[in-house]
Design a protein around this motif. Structure first.
Motif, short mmCIF file in Angstrom:
data_model
loop_
_atom_site.label_atom_id
_atom_site.label_comp_id
_atom_site.label_asym_id
_atom_site.label_seq_id
_atom_site.Cartn_x
_atom_site.Cartn_y
_atom_site.Cartn_z
N HIS A 165 4.38 -9.33 3.61
CA HIS A 165 3.05 -9.66 3.09
C HIS A 165 2.29 -8.34 2.92
CE1 HIS A 165 -1.00 -11.23 2.74
NE2 HIS A 165 -0.55 -12.47 2.76
N ALA A 166 2.54 -7.69 1.78
CA ALA A 166 1.97 -6.36 1.54
C ALA A 166 1.11 -6.39 0.28
CB ALA A 166 3.09 -5.34 1.37
N SER A 167 -0.15 -5.99 0.41
CA SER A 167 -1.08 -5.99 -0.72
C SER A 167 -1.62 -4.59 -0.97
CB SER A 167 -2.27 -6.92 -0.42
OG SER A 167 -1.83 -8.25 -0.33
N CYS A 168 -1.85 -4.29 -2.24
CA CYS A 168 -2.43 -2.98 -2.59
C CYS A 168 -3.84 -3.20 -3.12
CB CYS A 168 -1.62 -2.30 -3.68
SG CYS A 168 0.09 -1.96 -3.24
N GLY A 169 -4.79 -2.50 -2.54
CA GLY A 169 -6.14 -2.50 -3.08
C GLY A 169 -6.29 -1.26 -3.95
N ILE A 170 -6.48 -1.49 -5.27
CA ILE A 170 -6.67 -0.34 -6.17
C ILE A 170 -8.17 -0.07 -6.20
CG2 ILE A 170 -6.22 0.62 -8.46
CD1 ILE A 170 -4.08 -1.58 -8.82
N LEU A 171 -8.60 0.81 -5.31
CA LEU A 171 -10.04 1.00 -5.11
C LEU A 171 -10.57 2.16 -5.93
CD1 LEU A 171 -9.53 -1.14 -3.04
CD2 LEU A 171 -10.85 0.17 -1.37
N PHE A 172 -11.68 1.90 -6.60
CA PHE A 172 -12.40 2.97 -7.28
C PHE A 172 -13.26 3.69 -6.24
CE2 PHE A 172 -11.58 2.53 -11.90
CZ PHE A 172 -10.60 1.56 -11.79
N ASN A 173 -13.82 4.83 -6.64
CA ASN A 173 -14.53 5.69 -5.66
C ASN A 173 -15.56 4.90 -4.87
OD1 ASN A 173 -13.48 7.29 -7.89
ND2 ASN A 173 -14.45 9.03 -6.86
N HIS A 174 -15.51 5.06 -3.57
CA HIS A 174 -16.55 4.43 -2.73
C HIS A 174 -17.03 5.45 -1.72
CE1 HIS A 174 -12.48 3.30 -1.50
NE2 HIS A 174 -12.89 3.47 -0.25
N GLU A 175 -18.32 5.44 -1.54
CA GLU A 175 -19.01 6.54 -0.87
C GLU A 175 -19.95 6.01 0.20
OE1 GLU A 175 -18.14 9.58 -2.53
OE2 GLU A 175 -16.92 8.28 -3.79
N GLY A 176 -20.71 6.89 0.80
CA GLY A 176 -21.68 6.48 1.81
C GLY A 176 -21.90 7.61 2.80
N PRO A 177 -22.73 7.38 3.80
CA PRO A 177 -23.04 8.45 4.75
C PRO A 177 -21.83 8.93 5.57
CG PRO A 177 -24.63 6.67 4.90
CD PRO A 177 -23.56 6.18 4.01
N ARG A 178 -20.77 8.12 5.65
CA ARG A 178 -19.58 8.56 6.38
C ARG A 178 -18.64 9.41 5.52
NH1 ARG A 178 -18.78 5.91 11.08
NH2 ARG A 178 -19.88 3.94 11.35
N ARG A 179 -18.92 9.58 4.25
CA ARG A 179 -18.05 10.32 3.34
C ARG A 179 -17.90 11.76 3.80
NH1 ARG A 179 -13.89 9.83 -0.22
NH2 ARG A 179 -14.57 9.57 -2.37
N GLY A 180 -16.69 12.31 3.70
CA GLY A 180 -16.47 13.71 4.05
C GLY A 180 -17.28 14.64 3.16
N ASP A 190 7.86 -10.42 9.44
CA ASP A 190 7.29 -11.64 8.86
C ASP A 190 5.94 -12.01 9.50
OD1 ASP A 190 9.45 -11.84 7.16
OD2 ASP A 190 10.64 -12.92 8.66
N LYS A 191 5.60 -11.30 10.57
CA LYS A 191 4.32 -11.59 11.24
C LYS A 191 3.21 -10.64 10.80
CE LYS A 191 6.00 -13.69 15.50
NZ LYS A 191 7.36 -13.27 15.85
N ILE A 192 3.61 -9.52 10.16
CA ILE A 192 2.63 -8.47 9.87
C ILE A 192 2.15 -8.56 8.42
CG2 ILE A 192 2.34 -5.96 9.63
CD1 ILE A 192 4.31 -5.61 11.95
N ARG A 193 0.83 -8.46 8.25
CA ARG A 193 0.26 -8.33 6.90
C ARG A 193 -0.15 -6.87 6.69
NH1 ARG A 193 -2.86 -13.98 5.48
NH2 ARG A 193 -1.04 -15.28 5.88
N PHE A 194 0.19 -6.31 5.53
CA PHE A 194 0.05 -4.87 5.31
C PHE A 194 -0.89 -4.61 4.14
CE2 PHE A 194 1.56 -0.97 3.15
CZ PHE A 194 1.47 -0.06 4.20
N TYR A 195 -1.82 -3.67 4.35
CA TYR A 195 -2.73 -3.25 3.28
C TYR A 195 -2.43 -1.80 2.91
CZ TYR A 195 -6.80 -1.61 0.77
OH TYR A 195 -7.61 -1.06 -0.19
N GLN A 196 -2.20 -1.54 1.63
CA GLN A 196 -2.02 -0.16 1.17
C GLN A 196 -3.23 0.29 0.36
OE1 GLN A 196 -0.46 2.47 1.64
NE2 GLN A 196 -0.95 3.65 -0.17
N ALA A 197 -3.75 1.47 0.72
CA ALA A 197 -4.93 2.02 0.04
C ALA A 197 -4.51 2.71 -1.26
CB ALA A 197 -5.64 3.01 0.97
N SER A 198 -4.34 1.92 -2.30
CA SER A 198 -4.07 2.49 -3.63
C SER A 198 -5.40 2.92 -4.26
CB SER A 198 -3.34 1.47 -4.51
OG SER A 198 -2.04 1.24 -4.02
#
Ligand code: NAP
Ligand code: G4F
Length: 330
Positions: free
Chosen positions: A176-191, A118-126
């Motif tokens: 407290h679990a949320s899913c971020g449905i992320l579209f492609n995101h890029e940048g100089p750190r991208r593999g 009940d103390k932890i908030r969770f983010y899932q990379a959807s």
């Protein structure tokens, strides 16, 4: 001043680096999990981000996740870890299912049994890969949180399991679990294995006379490409809400790989990119996601999130970075 504690999985990846920078600026104490007994990225993280404390753990080893939670006692857990390359997932579908799908169950169960659920908030990379490229119930429109799922790869299928098990733990156990449905995101750190960075790096090398051409697969697919630095801000905002929920993060624009090539080569004064690009069938996929276009209206309204970096600025940033990087190498 914040005294909050974050635990990040996938800290060695692209988003991990951006999230460290964001949370560090907000004065979080940051823990990250690192896998393998000799992970070469360990030293890189220690050098670039001395503020981070690393804990050895693996998403497919639940006991290691229990230990990581015990050691870090986090307020927020960001689950960024995954086998994240779509092409690779066709070659290693079972491993992808274990890590990207069941690994998330391992982590959620570790949270549930930690005595601190009940103390932890969770983010899932959807991911937008869960949609699969045709907006089946509303063709032509951008995907929002209510669009139908139709994943087209073992990666997308594994992520869909992870998405639903996260929602299930929210509904079943009140996490407290949320899913971020992320579209492609890029940048100089991208593999370098992802198409945008593969192109920006090759353009830099061609410009510097270190490479003659680039080999790519299908150039027609379109993606909703944003900047990763903007997207980690959205992840954080999701965990600051009173109620957990799911949100699409996207730009609302879509561009083809040909568009990316055109802008990237223009950045080094080349108007016709075609002589520098060869097709290699090895980079084709058994099933393709032809078109991704997101609708971030909910995130904009509820979270106050908005992307800042537009597509031409993103391409320019990546090419400039790679010219700088490559000119320092022998
Ligand atoms: P990335 O650069 O590929 O990073 C993946 C991370 O997962 C790495 O730190 C990797 O560690 C770690 N990992 C892999 N297998 C693991 C395991 N068995 N146990 C623990 N860690 C493991 O990915 P990213 O681009 O930063 O994306 C972050 C997350 O968002 C991923 O879950 C991805 O699927 C998802 N996503 C990304 C995008 C995007 O456009 N970037 C869009 C939507 C969703 P090693 O360094 O040790 O391999
Ligand atoms: O850069 P990509 O490998 O990214 P993809 O498949 O869209 O997946 C990325 O975004 C997802 C969100 O939508 C994430 F969930 C996922 O973890 C990852 O970050 O490929 C983009 C497009 C594809 O259509 C691919 O077939 O580029 C095409 N492509 C053409 N030639 C290539 C290549 N992709 C790669 N990686 N390498 C090529 O040579």
């Amino acid at each position: 001043m914040s005294n909050r504690i974050a635990l990040i999985t996938g800290i060695t990846g692209q988003d991990g680096g951006h999230l460290i920078e964001l949370l560090h600026s907000k004065k979080y104490k940051i823990y990250g999990i690192i896998r393998g007994q000799q992970n070469p990225k360990k030293q890189l993280i220690e050098k670039e981000f001395p503020c981070v404390e690393l804990i050895e753990a693996d998403l497919i080893d639940q006991s290691s996740l229990i230990r990581a939670l015990e050691l870090s006692k986090p307020d927020e857990v960001y689950n960024l870890a995954a086998i994240s390359h779509v092409g690779y997932s066709f070659k290693n579908p079972e491993l992808t299912g274990q890590v990207t799908g069941l690994g998330v169950l391992n982590l959620l169960e570790a949270i549930r049994l930690s005595g601190r659920k009940d103390k932890i908030r969770f983010y899932q990379a959807s991911t937008s890969e869960m949609f699969g490229g045709l907006n089946y119930n509303r063709p032509g429109e951008g995907y929002d949180e209510n669009a139908l799922f139709h994943p087209r790869s073992p990666y997308g299928v594994a992520k869909l399991y992870a998405h639903w098990i996260t929602k299930n733990y929210r509904e079943s156990y009140g996490i407290h679990a949320s899913c971020g449905i992320l579209f492609n995101h890029e940048g100089p750190r991208r593999g370098l294995e992802f198409v945008t960075r593969k192109i920006s790096n090759a353009v830099a090398r061609i410009h510097l006379g270190k490479q003659e051409y680039i080999e790519l697969g299908n150039l027609d697919p379109k993606r909703d490409w944003g900047y990763a630095g903007d997207y980690v801000e959205g992840m954080w905002l999701m965990l600051q809400q009173d109620k957990p929920d799911d949100y699409v993060l996207a730009t609302g624009e879509t561009h083809s790989i040909k568009d990316f090539l055109e802008l990237a080569f223009k950045e080094v004064g080349v108007n016709d990119w075609k002589p520098y690009v060869k097709q290699n069938k090895a980079f084709l996929r058994p099933a393709e996601v032809d078109l991704l276009l997101g609708n971030p209206a909910k995130a904009e309204k509820v979270l106050g999130w908005k992307r800042k970096v537009d597509f031409p600025s993103l391409v320019k940033m990546m090419v400039k970075h790679d010219i700088n990087l490559e000119s320092k190498k022998n």
